[in-house]
Enzyme design. Structure first.
Site, mmCIF file in Angstrom:
data_model
loop_
_atom_site.group_PDB
_atom_site.id
_atom_site.type_symbol
_atom_site.label_atom_id
_atom_site.label_comp_id
_atom_site.label_asym_id
_atom_site.label_seq_id
_atom_site.Cartn_x
_atom_site.Cartn_y
_atom_site.Cartn_z
ATOM 1 N N LYS A 201 -6.425 55.678 -113.725
ATOM 2 C CA LYS A 201 -5.371 55.958 -112.741
ATOM 3 C C LYS A 201 -5.905 56.544 -111.454
ATOM 4 O O LYS A 201 -5.217 56.545 -110.439
ATOM 5 C CB LYS A 201 -4.312 56.891 -113.342
ATOM 6 C CG LYS A 201 -3.446 56.177 -114.365
ATOM 7 C CD LYS A 201 -2.168 56.925 -114.668
ATOM 8 C CE LYS A 201 -1.247 56.056 -115.528
ATOM 9 N NZ LYS A 201 -0.075 56.786 -116.012
ATOM 10 N N LYS B 66 -2.646 43.475 -118.081
ATOM 11 C CA LYS B 66 -1.442 43.869 -118.783
ATOM 12 C C LYS B 66 -0.251 43.885 -117.834
ATOM 13 O O LYS B 66 -0.397 44.268 -116.684
ATOM 14 C CB LYS B 66 -1.678 45.305 -119.235
ATOM 15 C CG LYS B 66 -1.371 45.635 -120.628
ATOM 16 C CD LYS B 66 -1.685 47.100 -120.904
ATOM 17 C CE LYS B 66 -1.144 48.055 -119.859
ATOM 18 N NZ LYS B 66 -0.854 49.391 -120.344
ATOM 19 N N LYS C 160 3.988 48.367 -114.423
ATOM 20 C CA LYS C 160 4.807 48.640 -113.233
ATOM 21 C C LYS C 160 3.958 48.880 -111.999
ATOM 22 O O LYS C 160 4.451 48.806 -110.886
ATOM 23 C CB LYS C 160 5.728 49.836 -113.483
ATOM 24 C CG LYS C 160 4.957 51.084 -113.830
ATOM 25 C CD LYS C 160 5.826 52.182 -114.376
ATOM 26 C CE LYS C 160 4.964 53.261 -114.990
ATOM 27 N NZ LYS C 160 5.141 53.431 -116.406
HETATM 28 P P1 TYM Z 1 4.382 54.163 -121.196
HETATM 29 O O1 TYM Z 1 5.672 54.663 -120.639
HETATM 30 O O2 TYM Z 1 3.309 53.799 -120.240
HETATM 31 O O3 TYM Z 1 4.619 52.904 -122.116
HETATM 32 C C1 TYM Z 1 5.542 52.921 -123.186
HETATM 33 C C2 TYM Z 1 5.061 52.020 -124.329
HETATM 34 O O4 TYM Z 1 4.977 50.651 -123.891
HETATM 35 C C3 TYM Z 1 3.718 50.103 -124.230
HETATM 36 N N1 TYM Z 1 3.340 49.092 -123.193
HETATM 37 C C4 TYM Z 1 3.066 47.792 -123.442
HETATM 38 N N2 TYM Z 1 3.046 47.078 -124.580
HETATM 39 C C5 TYM Z 1 2.736 45.762 -124.503
HETATM 40 N N3 TYM Z 1 2.435 45.118 -123.348
HETATM 41 C C6 TYM Z 1 2.434 45.799 -122.185
HETATM 42 N N4 TYM Z 1 2.151 45.140 -121.042
HETATM 43 C C7 TYM Z 1 2.763 47.198 -122.185
HETATM 44 N N5 TYM Z 1 2.871 48.158 -121.233
HETATM 45 C C8 TYM Z 1 3.230 49.305 -121.873
HETATM 46 C C9 TYM Z 1 2.776 51.324 -124.267
HETATM 47 O O5 TYM Z 1 1.648 51.111 -125.080
HETATM 48 C C10 TYM Z 1 3.657 52.409 -124.836
HETATM 49 O O6 TYM Z 1 3.653 52.403 -126.258
HETATM 50 N N6 TYM Z 1 1.957 58.328 -122.581
HETATM 51 C C11 TYM Z 1 2.993 57.386 -123.010
HETATM 52 C C12 TYM Z 1 4.334 58.046 -123.248
HETATM 53 C C13 TYM Z 1 4.307 59.212 -124.175
HETATM 54 C C14 TYM Z 1 4.198 59.154 -125.594
HETATM 55 C C15 TYM Z 1 4.261 60.503 -126.039
HETATM 56 C C16 TYM Z 1 4.063 58.106 -126.507
HETATM 57 C C17 TYM Z 1 4.423 60.521 -123.846
HETATM 58 N N7 TYM Z 1 4.407 61.299 -124.957
HETATM 59 C C18 TYM Z 1 4.182 60.810 -127.390
HETATM 60 C C19 TYM Z 1 3.961 58.435 -127.870
HETATM 61 C C20 TYM Z 1 4.020 59.770 -128.299
HETATM 62 C C21 TYM Z 1 3.185 56.357 -121.909
HETATM 63 O O7 TYM Z 1 2.895 56.596 -120.764
HETATM 64 O O8 TYM Z 1 3.815 55.216 -122.271
#
Ligand code: TYM
Length: 329
Positions: free
Chosen positions: A112, A195, A198
Site C-alpha cells: 500500500k 486482483k 477498489k
Molecule cells: P477487505 O475489505 O479488503 O476485503 C474483504 C474480503 O474480500 C476478499 N477479497 C477478494 N476475494 C476475491 N477476489 C478479490 N478480487 C477480492 N478482493 C477482496 C478479501 O480477501 C477479504 O476476505 N483486513 C480485512 C478486513 C478485516 C478482517 C478483520 C477480516 C478487518 N478485521 C478480521 C477478517 C477478520 C480487509 O481489508 O478486507
C-alpha cells in the site's frame, strides 16, 4: 457451534464482485455451521483519509449489502467495529507485545505504500494488522474465513495470541485462517493479471454490486480476453478468459470444466453474453434488496445498535481478561 469472525472495510460506495464471490457468498454458506460475527471495519477504513459524511453512508450501505447478500442479522452478529470500544483498547495492549520488525514484515503495508512512499503513510496503516488481531481475539474466534491476501494477518494473530498466552497465562483462543476457495479469486476485467480491487486505476474493470445491471453487462462484454478464440482455463496464457470462467462458475454453481466444454467453439461474444447474464441474474436482486434496506436508515441503525450490544458483551469480557492478565485494572 464453533466461533467464526470476518469483516470487510466500508471504504467504497459498493462492494465489488471480488468481495461478493470471494467472501460474502462463502460467508453466507458458513452461517449454518458457525456462530458467526461479521464486522464492518470502519476503524480500519480510516487508516487512509475518508470524508466523514461519506464514510457514515458507506457503513450503512455495507450493512445493507451484507444483509441483502444473505447474512441473517438475527442469526449472525453483524455490527460496526467502532461501536465496540474494546477493539481499540485491545489493539493497544497487543501493540506492546508486537515486535517492530515483525510488524514491518507485513506485506500489505509494503504494497500500500509502494506508490506514495512510507513517509506519507499513517502510523495507523502500519499498525492495521494489530487492530485486525484484536478484532479476531476479542471474540474467542476459532476460524477466520478470508482471501489469501489476508492470510499473513491471521498468522500474525496466531503468533500474538500464543505469545500472550505464554507470557500472561491462557487468555485467548488461537484462531485458524480458512482460506476461501482460490477459484473464488476474481481479477480485474480490464487487467486480468491483477486482483479486482477498489484501488484500480480505472473503474471499467470493476463490477460493483450496486452498478445498474446494464452497466454491469456492458463491463463484462468489454472484458479483455485474447486473440486465440478458445474457451478454456489457462491462467498464464489466457487470464481474461480464465477469470470469466471463474465468475461464471461462481454465479451458476457449475464447474469450470463443464462450462469450458459447453462454450468452447461458440466464440467470445456468446460466452461473454452468458457471463453477463449470469452475473446480472445473481447481483440484480441483491442490488434491489440493498436499495430497499437503504430506504429505511433508521431501521438499519437500530439493528446495528442492537448487534453492537451483543458484540460488546463478548468483547468486553475478553478485554477484561486481557487487562487483568497483564496486571492492569
Ligand atoms: P477487505 O475489505 O479488503 O476485503 C474483504 C474480503 O474480500 C476478499 N477479497 C477478494 N476475494 C476475491 N477476489 C478479490 N478480487 C477480492 N478482493 C477482496 C478479501 O480477501 C477479504 O476476505 N483486513 C480485512 C478486513 C478485516 C478482517 C478483520 C477480516 C478487518 N478485521 C478480521 C477478517 C477478520 C480487509 O481489508 O478486507
Amino acid at each position: 457451534l464453533p466461533r467464526l469472525y470476518s469483516g470487510m472495510q466500508p471504504s467504497s460506495g459498493s462492494l465489488h464482485l471480488g468481495n461478493y464471490i470471494g467472501a460474502l457468498q462463502q460467508w453466507r454458506a458458513m452461517q449454518d455451521d458457525y456462530d458467526a460475527f461479521f464486522s464492518i471495519v470502519d476503524l480500519h477504513a480510516i487508516t487512509v483519509p475518508q470524508d466523514p459524511a461519506v464514510l457514515r453512508e458507506q457503513v450503512r450501505t455495507l450493512a445493507a449489502q451484507y444483509i441483502a447478500g444473505g447474512i441473517d442479522p438475527d442469526r449472525s452478529c453483524l455490527y460496526v467495529q467502532s461501536h465496540v470500544g474494546a477493539h481499540a483498547q485491545l489493539q493497544w495492549l497487543l501493540s506492546t507485545i508486537t515486535g517492530f520488525g515483525e510488524a514491518s514484515r507485513m506485506t500489505q503495508f509494503k504494497d500500500k505504500t509502494a506508490k506514495g512512499g512510507q513517509e506519507a503513510a499513517s502510523v495507523g496503516l502500519f499498525t492495521y494488522p494489530i487492530l485486525m488481531a484484536a478484532d479476531i481475539l476479542l471474540y474467542d474466534t476459532q476460524v477466520v474465513p478470508v482471501g489469501d491476501d489476508q492470510k499473513q494477518h491471521v498468522e500474525l494473530t496466531r503468533d500474538l495470541s500464543e505469545r500472550f498466552n505464554k507470557r500472561f497465562g491462557k487468555t485467548f483462543t488461537v484462531p485458524k485462517p480458512v482460506i476461501l476457495d482460490s477459484g473464488a479469486r476474481i481479477y480485474d476485467l480490464q487487467n486480468p493479471a491483477s486482483k479486482m480491487s477498489k484501488s484500480a486505476e480505472t473503474d471499467k474493470g470493476i463490477v460493483w454490486l450496486l452498478d445498474e445491471p446494464a452497466r454491469t453487462a456492458k463491463k463484462i462484454r468489454s472484458a479483455v480476453t485474447d486473440t486465440e478464440g478458445s474457451i478454456r482455463a489457462d491462467k498464464a496464457e489466457k487470464p481474461g478468459v480464465t477469470n470469466l470462467l471463474g465468475i461464471l462458475s461462481a454465479t451458476t454453481g457449475r464447474s469450470v470444466d463443464d462450462l469450458s466444454a459447453e462454450f468452447d467453439g461458440q466464440g467470445y461474444g456468446a460466452f461473454k453474453t452468458a457471463v453477463a447474464d449470469a452475473v446480472v441474474a445473481e447481483l440484480a436482486p441483491v442490488r434491489e434488496r440493498t436499495l430497499e434496506l437503504l430506504a429505511d436508515p433508521a431501521e438499519l441503525d437500530r439493528l446495528l445498535a442492537a448487534n453492537a450490544d451483543r458484540a460488546a458483551e463478548v468483547a468486553d469480557a475478553t478485554l477484561r481478561r486481557a487487562l487483568e492478565a497483564m496486571g492492569l485494572r
